[in-house]
Design a protein around this motif. Structure first.
Motif, PDB file in Angstrom:
ATOM      1  N   GLY A 230     -40.029  29.890  34.879  1.00  0.00           N
ATOM      2  CA  GLY A 230     -40.294  29.693  36.206  1.00  0.00           C
ATOM      3  C   GLY A 230     -41.262  28.735  36.542  1.00  0.00           C
ATOM      4  N   VAL A 265     -34.758  25.454  37.725  1.00  0.00           N
ATOM      5  CA  VAL A 265     -35.086  26.153  36.179  1.00  0.00           C
ATOM      6  C   VAL A 265     -35.360  24.526  35.453  1.00  0.00           C
ATOM      7  CG1 VAL A 265     -33.161  27.944  36.698  1.00  0.00           C
ATOM      8  CG2 VAL A 265     -32.429  25.872  35.954  1.00  0.00           C
ATOM      9  N   THR A 281     -34.638  19.279  33.981  1.00  0.00           N
ATOM     10  CA  THR A 281     -34.626  20.468  35.131  1.00  0.00           C
ATOM     11  C   THR A 281     -33.436  20.325  36.139  1.00  0.00           C
ATOM     12  OG1 THR A 281     -36.370  21.192  36.662  1.00  0.00           O
ATOM     13  CG2 THR A 281     -36.094  19.030  36.706  1.00  0.00           C
ATOM     14  N   SER A 285     -30.454  25.826  41.325  1.00  0.00           N
ATOM     15  CA  SER A 285     -29.514  26.541  40.210  1.00  0.00           C
ATOM     16  C   SER A 285     -28.956  27.800  40.583  1.00  0.00           C
ATOM     17  CB  SER A 285     -30.197  26.283  38.917  1.00  0.00           C
ATOM     18  OG  SER A 285     -29.615  26.930  37.728  1.00  0.00           O
ATOM     19  N   ARG A 288     -30.413  31.474  37.093  1.00  0.00           N
ATOM     20  CA  ARG A 288     -31.854  31.538  37.249  1.00  0.00           C
ATOM     21  C   ARG A 288     -32.385  32.477  36.118  1.00  0.00           C
ATOM     22  NH1 ARG A 288     -32.856  31.603  43.631  1.00  0.00           N
ATOM     23  NH2 ARG A 288     -31.463  30.167  44.250  1.00  0.00           N
ATOM     24  N   VAL A 290     -34.397  31.113  33.514  1.00  0.00           N
ATOM     25  CA  VAL A 290     -34.105  30.842  32.064  1.00  0.00           C
ATOM     26  C   VAL A 290     -35.378  31.341  31.097  1.00  0.00           C
ATOM     27  CG1 VAL A 290     -33.710  28.906  30.465  1.00  0.00           C
ATOM     28  CG2 VAL A 290     -32.730  28.974  33.007  1.00  0.00           C
ATOM     29  N   SER A 304     -30.917  34.315  29.865  1.00  0.00           N
ATOM     30  CA  SER A 304     -31.812  34.781  31.146  1.00  0.00           C
ATOM     31  C   SER A 304     -32.062  36.166  31.026  1.00  0.00           C
ATOM     32  CB  SER A 304     -31.137  34.353  32.144  1.00  0.00           C
ATOM     33  OG  SER A 304     -31.531  35.067  33.480  1.00  0.00           O
TER      34      SER A 304
END
Length: 319
Positions: A230, A265, A281, A285, A288, A290, A304
């Motif tokens: 994040g 992400v 980046t 996205s 989510r 990652v 993820s």
């Protein structure tokens, strides 16, 4: 931090299970991962979504997180419920290597690396909260993460570092003289010396634009790839400066609040001097949170904690 470039998604591969938290590539270009139902999977032909297929290697009976591929093809598996495991990729056997530390159950074992001499280092993200309440530790900023060492002959693990802020991914330096540790709660990479007069001491290695999660070293001379779970959240940085009682109250609230990962992400690659080699980046996205990244041929594969599959992205040109 270098200017970010676009993370370019190519396709998505569903796994039939949720939460491929860590992804690691083997020498044959296959990707191994562990999912929320306890299974360890191996995915073939990820470069083509039409031919990609998944096989089950084992079931840990817990929740596999970080993986480390061993020279003989077996896996070290950090299981959030069962501890540090060794999984046979040929016969599916699961052997517990460590499930207690100084009489305390090993919970939230997060990541591991094996050195050439057989020594294993592994992290514990937090000693206060279980995996299902990970966000509480990030908010409270407990500093109860650890780095531990297991000797080649086994036995009782030794605490190398304590007081880490949500200790997460691990990667060795190219020469084996230090480890890189992801401290998710402090949005940084930390260096721990393994040799010389500073052995066992930690120092800052790289400041990051988000929360690092799993690390993956691309071969002996390649960079360390860092998944950013994040982006930085300025209000969280401010909260971490408040008294412990305030943070504990906020942590209790965070556990009960619905969590929606950011649509931004990213991944970063760093060299052994802590310099950024790549910063990729993507905003808005669909894939989510990652938590891992590895390189396979011309692709980057993203894992993820929440998604029911992996994302395959374009790999940037070598700098």
């Amino acid at each position: 931090m270098d200017r970010a470039t676009a993370l370019v998604p190519l396709h998505y591969v569903a796994l039939g299970a949720r939460g491929p938290e860590d992804v690691v590539a083997d020498p044959h270009g296959r990707v191994l991962t562990g999912v929320a139902d306890g299974r360890v999977l191996r995915v073939h032909h990820l470069g083509d979504p039409h031919t990609a297929r998944t096989e089950v290697l084992a079931d840990t009976g817990g929740r596999p997180l970080g993986l480390e591929l061993l020279p003989d093809g077996d896996l070290l598996v950090c299981d959030a419920e069962r501890g540090l495991l060794r999984v046979g990729t040929q016969d599916g056997t699961v052997r517990v290597l460590v499930d207690t530390v100084a009489g305390e159950p090993l919970r939230f074992c997060s990541n591991a690396v094996a050195l050439p001499d057989g020594t294993v280092y592994f992290t514990v993200s937090t000693r206060r909260y279980p995996l299902g309440e990970w966000i509480a530790d990030i908010v409270e900023h407990t500093g109860t993460g650890r780095l531990l060492r297991l000797a080649p002959e086994g036995g009782e693990p030794v605490v190398v570092l304590d007081g880490l802020q949500f200790a997460n991914g691990l990667a060795p330096s190219a020469d084996g003289s230090f480890l890189v540790i992801a401290e998710s709660g402090s949005r940084r990479l930390t260096r721990c010396a393994l040799t010389g007069p500073r052995a066992g001491h930690a120092e800052p290695f790289a400041d990051l634009p988000g929360m690092p999660d799993n690390l993956w070293r691309e071969g002996p001379d390649g960079p360390v790839w860092v998944a950013l779970a994040g982006p930085r959240v300025p209000p969280l940085d401010l909260l971490h400066r408040t008294p412990p009682a305030v943070r504990r109250t906020a942590a209790r609230a965070a556990v009960h609040a619905p969590y929606r990962p950011s649509g931004t992400v990213g991944v970063v690659a760093v060299d052994d001097a802590g310099r950024t080699v790549h910063h990729l980046t993507r905003r808005r996205s669909g894939f989510r949170m990652v938590t891992s990244v590895c390189a396979v041929g011309d692709h980057l594969v993203l894992g993820s904690l929440r998604e029911p599959g992996v994302a395959v992205c374009a790999r940037p040109a070598v700098r």
